[in-house]
Design an enzyme around this catalytic site. Structure first.
Site, PDB file in Angstrom:
ATOM      1  CB  SER A 148      -0.878   0.004   1.261  1.00  0.00           C
ATOM      2  OG  SER A 148      -1.511   1.261   1.449  1.00  0.00           O
ATOM      3  CE1 TYR A 161      -4.366  -2.015   5.038  1.00  0.00           C
ATOM      4  CE2 TYR A 161      -3.268   0.055   4.515  1.00  0.00           C
ATOM      5  CZ  TYR A 161      -3.924  -1.098   4.113  1.00  0.00           C
ATOM      6  OH  TYR A 161      -4.122  -1.327   2.766  1.00  0.00           O
TER       7      TYR A 161
END
Length: 266
Positions: A148, A161
């Site tokens: 990401s 995350y």
């Protein structure tokens, strides 16, 4: 060199985690269209699994589906066993599965922390550990970790995350170094905003709050982080993954490739 090129051009068995929707499903379609054998994976009921198999039945390669829970080491081993039974030993591994939870670090639930780290990071390690011996023996393999932009930069309320995705980028680099002499590449794709159903509720919330149309709300959501205020198509991620497994990407390894509209360039 000739043996290498022939091996590159043949069909491969591809395991793609988290491939029942969104980015993972788009990647699966790209590889299936290219003639590869594809193993689909996700937590899906029988009806959804049957629909997925039907959707892929027209492609030239074989396909399979597993609902193994990769939050545990045993679940990762089960997924590998299911894959080998359905399409043979995978020479391409695409670690795409991921979950999200947002909260300030001082309020972050411990169960969510462990769950995110297990699925977004540890599962990728366990699957690589399972599959690398066969790749090394064959002297060919491709590992793609869908990280990401949050593997490169941080955002508030995403401690787990960001920790997992930064860790996944680091793992990718180690795998690239350890396996470079066995013709195995490892790369991370780092998307920013991607046009999937997951962002639609956020767009609708902005539209309601500000009483603007959905397209304006979409541009505002994406443009708050990305200089290029448009989301990436899931197919673009799929095509990049396919390229990284092709003839001309044989020396691309250890890279973290942002597909983020300039987000991480700031």
């Amino acid at each position: 060199m000739r043996e290498f090129v022939v091996q590159q051009n043949q069909s491969h068995s591809v395991l793609i985690t988290g491939s029942t929707s969104g980015i993972g499903l788009a990647i699966a379609h790209c590889f299936a269209r290219a003639g590869h054998h594809v193993m689909l994976h996700g937590l899906a009921d029988n009806e959804t699994a049957d629909a997925l198999r039907a959707a892929f039945a027209g492609y030239p390669g074989n396909q399979g589906f597993s609902s193994a829970d990769i939050a545990s080491e045993a679940g990762c081993a089960q997924l590998v066993a299911d894959t080998r039974e359905a399409i043979g030993n995978p020479s391409i591994l695409i670690n795409n599965a991921g979950i999200q939870h947002t909260a300030a670090a001082h309020e972050f639930p411990s169960d969510k922390w462990h769950q995110i780290l297990s699925i977004n990071l540890s599962a990728s390690f366990f699957l690589c550990r399972e599959l690398l011996p066969a790749m090394r023996a064959a002297r060919w393999g491709r590992i793609i970790n869908v990280a990401s932009v949050h593997g490169l930069v941080a955002s508030e309320n995403k401690s787990a995350y960001c920790a997992a995705k930064h860790g996944l980028v680091g793992l990718t680099k180690v795998l690239a170094l350890e396996n470079a002499d066995h013709n195995i590449t490892a790369n991370a794709i780092c998307p920013g905003w991607v046009e999937t159903p997951l962002i639609q509720p956020q767009i609708e919330h902005i539209a309601r709050e500000q009483q603007i149309d959905l397209e304006t709300a979409r541009a505002e959501l994406v443009g708050a982080k990305q200089p290029m205020a448009r989301a990436t198509s899931p197919d673009a991620i799929g095509e990049l993954a396919l390229y990284l497994c092709g003839d001309f990407a044989g020396t691309i390894t250890g890279a973290a490739l942002p597909v983020d509209g300039g987000w991480s360039a700031q």
